[in-house]
Design an enzyme around this catalytic site. Structure first.
Site, PDB file in Angstrom:
ATOM      1  N   GLU A 139       0.871  -1.163   0.000  1.00 51.67           N
ATOM      2  CA  GLU A 139       0.000   0.000   0.000  1.00 51.67           C
ATOM      3  C   GLU A 139       0.913   1.218   0.000  1.00 51.67           C
ATOM      4  OE1 GLU A 139      -2.782   0.257   3.247  1.00 51.67           O
ATOM      5  OE2 GLU A 139      -3.558   2.166   2.496  1.00 51.67           O
ATOM      6  N   ARG A 190       5.459 -13.200   9.724  1.00 49.59           N
ATOM      7  CA  ARG A 190       6.079 -11.928   9.393  1.00 49.59           C
ATOM      8  C   ARG A 190       7.419 -11.812  10.088  1.00 49.59           C
ATOM      9  NH1 ARG A 190       2.556  -7.743   9.521  1.00 49.59           N
ATOM     10  NH2 ARG A 190       4.036  -6.143  10.105  1.00 49.59           N
ATOM     11  N   LYS A 236       4.348   0.444   9.455  1.00 49.56           N
ATOM     12  CA  LYS A 236       4.412   1.716   8.726  1.00 49.56           C
ATOM     13  C   LYS A 236       3.800   2.851   9.531  1.00 49.56           C
ATOM     14  CE  LYS A 236       2.999   0.039   4.780  1.00 49.56           C
ATOM     15  NZ  LYS A 236       2.479  -0.050   3.414  1.00 49.56           N
TER      16      LYS A 236
HETATM   17  P1  ATP Z   1       2.579  -2.407   8.095  1.00 50.13           P
HETATM   18  O1  ATP Z   1       2.015  -3.317   9.131  1.00 50.13           O
HETATM   19  O2  ATP Z   1       4.023  -2.062   8.284  1.00 50.13           O
HETATM   20  O3  ATP Z   1       1.723  -1.195   7.796  1.00 50.13           O
HETATM   21  P2  ATP Z   1       1.347  -3.651   5.868  1.00 50.13           P
HETATM   22  O4  ATP Z   1       1.194  -5.110   5.845  1.00 50.13           O
HETATM   23  O5  ATP Z   1       0.133  -2.880   6.163  1.00 50.13           O
HETATM   24  O6  ATP Z   1       2.579  -3.290   6.790  1.00 50.13           O
HETATM   25  P3  ATP Z   1       1.584  -3.422   3.056  1.00 50.13           P
HETATM   26  O7  ATP Z   1       2.087  -2.327   2.220  1.00 50.13           O
HETATM   27  O8  ATP Z   1       0.141  -3.797   2.938  1.00 50.13           O
HETATM   28  O9  ATP Z   1       1.939  -3.068   4.530  1.00 50.13           O
HETATM   29  O10 ATP Z   1       2.483  -4.715   2.870  1.00 50.13           O
HETATM   30  C1  ATP Z   1       2.785  -5.271   1.628  1.00 50.13           C
HETATM   31  C2  ATP Z   1       3.132  -6.715   1.818  1.00 50.13           C
HETATM   32  O11 ATP Z   1       4.246  -6.851   2.698  1.00 50.13           O
HETATM   33  C3  ATP Z   1       1.975  -7.490   2.438  1.00 50.13           C
HETATM   34  O12 ATP Z   1       1.792  -8.684   1.694  1.00 50.13           O
HETATM   35  C4  ATP Z   1       2.438  -7.781   3.829  1.00 50.13           C
HETATM   36  O13 ATP Z   1       1.930  -9.005   4.283  1.00 50.13           O
HETATM   37  C5  ATP Z   1       3.965  -7.807   3.691  1.00 50.13           C
HETATM   38  N1  ATP Z   1       4.606  -7.436   4.950  1.00 50.13           N
HETATM   39  C6  ATP Z   1       4.407  -6.315   5.663  1.00 50.13           C
HETATM   40  N2  ATP Z   1       5.124  -6.337   6.801  1.00 50.13           N
HETATM   41  C7  ATP Z   1       5.809  -7.500   6.809  1.00 50.13           C
HETATM   42  C8  ATP Z   1       6.731  -8.126   7.709  1.00 50.13           C
HETATM   43  N3  ATP Z   1       7.085  -7.530   8.847  1.00 50.13           N
HETATM   44  N4  ATP Z   1       7.227  -9.338   7.382  1.00 50.13           N
HETATM   45  C9  ATP Z   1       6.879  -9.932   6.230  1.00 50.13           C
HETATM   46  N5  ATP Z   1       6.018  -9.408   5.334  1.00 50.13           N
HETATM   47  C10 ATP Z   1       5.486  -8.207   5.614  1.00 50.13           C
HETATM   48 MG    MG Z   2      -1.470  -3.955   4.535  1.00 49.86          MG
END
Ligand code: ATP
Ligand code: MG
Length: 561
Positions: A40, A266, A276
């Protein structure tokens, strides 16, 4: 940086996801694998995202498939074009390629709208007038079923009419939503008539003012996967409970493909935060200098700090992929970085806490050029010439009064080696009124040129130095953990766990002149001190270096003391 190649090893790694991919290819379920990385664009990527990137792009590379970079741009209020650019730079820098163009969920808005109308037509979605708060109240709890909204039984015609009017902007933000009609008593709360569309009057980075209703994550994600022909949709464990909903949409919509979702653990890293929302707060409240502050766990912060992309890929591949969340120690990442830099970084001499060393029996008008090896870890390493003269800079803590026997550096009457130069014996020091050493004096043995013993006698230690007449000055920034606690927020508010000493700026450091030519981002080892790289803040008349990581078994710590 030159390191853009992907490190796929000869043997494709094994884990539960790769085993499934392998099985699906062998059984003929798929003949071409498609994965996707779906960020995102509401912040910069962090090292947790790098895990997902390495997994999705890695699998595509290993199995001759395709990985799409897809922006999940369904919430314009939080998204920004600058994040879209930064994310692409980071993925590319990590060494991955997404073909000729990125994909955007917003490209599917028209299709998603048509599919929402399809659900309405099937009696599987309805427009609800309840407020967000009421919807929460009606949803029930883990132990109690939810309650039907009074608007749940609207006719198909009324729903289609209201939804069309939502689209053209007849209603205020939050006045109405579109919900799926599934099961308000489901044990899985995600299935209790989830919201599909909200009214959000906010210009979108790509579609501008074309829309004022936006699909949420669940309604956009699986359908985008299906449109792109994704075969294996890999996401983190928190989406496991969303999988039944993901599948419900695929079953009830005329989608062109049937992707499958798989969840993995994760990455969590000690002494930092990987969310984020929190990283954005660190930036917006100026706890750090920006998204690419070298203390940040962002890909751009790590890059600025001097971490090679190959070290990040290697770190992630060593962790493997499992179905459990875990906490990885920061030292594990640092060790991997050190291993990589030890192979690649050239050695230079720099003094970060300088004090003058005067060689009393060395001619005042003499300068010598001494040969110094650039990388002892590389057999084929070349050498450079380093200027030597009567007055040198050395580290303040390389001298000690009345030193204990274990101290192998400068103390009165003790002989040490000046790296690549000569044996010197400390004869005395000058101090200021406060008792600080202002000058160290010594004599040298002209027979020990190059630092070699002339008669087989041994010295107890070796120290680094920079010729005062030839030195360049620089600012050096030393970094420590951004958070003092391994798990920020575990015991108290997470911001209280910030490490007040995470940045130590040394404004007057002395470098050997060869460092003047250092290129931004290229790693060097400062002998005995660690790995460093120049920061983009550098100016021609004022270099700035970042410490990427210290030397674990530095001579100073392991041998000299
Ligand atoms: P955050 O929790 O930091 O806001 P998010 O999952 O909302 O992260 P996205 O931009 O939606 O952020 O993430 C893109 C991809 O990265 C998703 O498929 C998510 O599952 C993966 N991802 C995010 N954080 C991690 C992590 N700590 N370890 C592994 N994969 C991750
Ligand atoms: Mg997300």
């Amino acid at each position: 940086m030159t390191d853009t190649t992907n490190t796929t090893t000869d043997e494709t790694p094994h884990d539960f996801i790769r085993d499934r991919v392998r099985a699906d290819l062998e059984s003929g379920l798929h003949d071409h694998i498609v994965t996707r990385f779906p960020p995102e664009p509401n912040g910069f990527l962090h090292i947790g995202h790098a895990k997902s990137i390495c997994l999705n792009f890695g699998i595509a590379n290993e199995f001759s498939g395709t990985c799409n970079l897809r922006f999940d741009d369904t919430n314009p209020a939080k998204e920004d074009e600058a994040y879209i650019r930064a994310i692409q730079d980071d993925v590319r820098w990590l060494g991955f390629d997404w073909g000729d163009k990125p994909f955007y969920a917003s490209d599917y808005f028209e299709t998603l709208y048509a599919w929402a109308c399809h659900l309405i037509g099937e009696g599987l979605a309805y427009v609800d007038d309840l407020s967000a708060e009421q919807i929460r109240e009606y949803r029930g709890t883990l132990t109690e079923p939810g309650t039907h909204s009074p608007h749940r039984e609207r006719s198909v015609e009324e729903n289609l009419d209201l939804f069309a009017r939502m689209r053209v902007g007849e209603f205020e933000d939050g006045a109405r939503v579109l919900r799926a009609k599934i099961d308000m008593a489901s044990g899985n709360i995600n299935l209790r008539d989830p919201v599909l569309y909200r009214i959000i009057r906010h210009p979108h980075p790509r579609t501008g003012d074309a829309w004022c209703i936006y699909p949420n994550y669940d309604f956009a994600h699986g359908q985008s996967d299906a449109i792109e022909g994704v075969t294996h949709s890999l996401c983190t464990l928190e989406f496991e409970d969303h999988r039944p909903l993901y599948n419900w949409f695929l079953e009830n919509l005329p989608v062109p493909a049937q992707p499958r979702q798989y969840e993995f653990g994760r990455l969590n890293l000690g002494h930092t935060v990987l969310s984020k929302r929190r990283l954005l707060q660190l930036v917006s409240e100026n706890h750090v200098a920006g998204w690419d502050d070298p203390r940040m766990p962002t890909v751009s912060g790590l890059r600025r700090r001097g971490v090679p992309a190959a070290a990040i890929r290697d770190f992630i591949s060593r962790l493997g992929v499992t179905k459990a969340d875990g906490l990885v120690e920061m030292s594990y990442l640092e060790n991997t970085i050190r291993e990589h830099l030890n192979q690649s970084a050239e050695r230079r001499m720099a003094v970060l806490d300088p004090v003058k060393l005067v060689i009393e029996n060395y001619p005042a008008d003499q300068t010598e050029e001494l040969e110094a090896v650039n990388n002892p870890a590389d057999e084929n390493s070349d050498t450079r010439m380093v200027s030597f003269s009567r007055e040198l800079w050395v580290e303040r803590d390389d001298y000690m009064d009345d030193a204990p026997k274990k101290f192998r550096r400068l103390t009165i009457d003790q002989e040490v080696r000046l790296r690549f130069a000569y044996f010197v014996t400390c004869t005395g020091v000058t101090k200021d009124d406060a008792g600080n050493v202002t000058e160290i004096r010594c004599t040298y043995d002209p027979e020990s040129r190059g630092g070699d013993s002339p008669d087989g006698r041994k010295v107890r230690g070796t120290i680094h130095w920079v010729s005062a007449a030839h030195a360049k000055t620089a600012e050096v920034r030393l970094y420590d953990h951004l958070f003092a606690e391994e798990e920020p927020g575990k015991e108290r508010d997470w911001l209280e766990d910030l490490n007040p000493d995470s940045l130590d700026v040394r404004s007057t450091c002395y470098l050997e002149p060869a460092l003047q030519e250092a290129e931004t981002g290229i790693a060097v080892q400062f002998e005995r001190l660690g790995y460093f790289c120049t920061d983009p803040d550098s100016r021609p008349d004022g270099l700035v270096f970042n410490r990427t990581v210290g030397l674990r078994d530095s001579w100073a710590k392991a041998k000299d003391k």
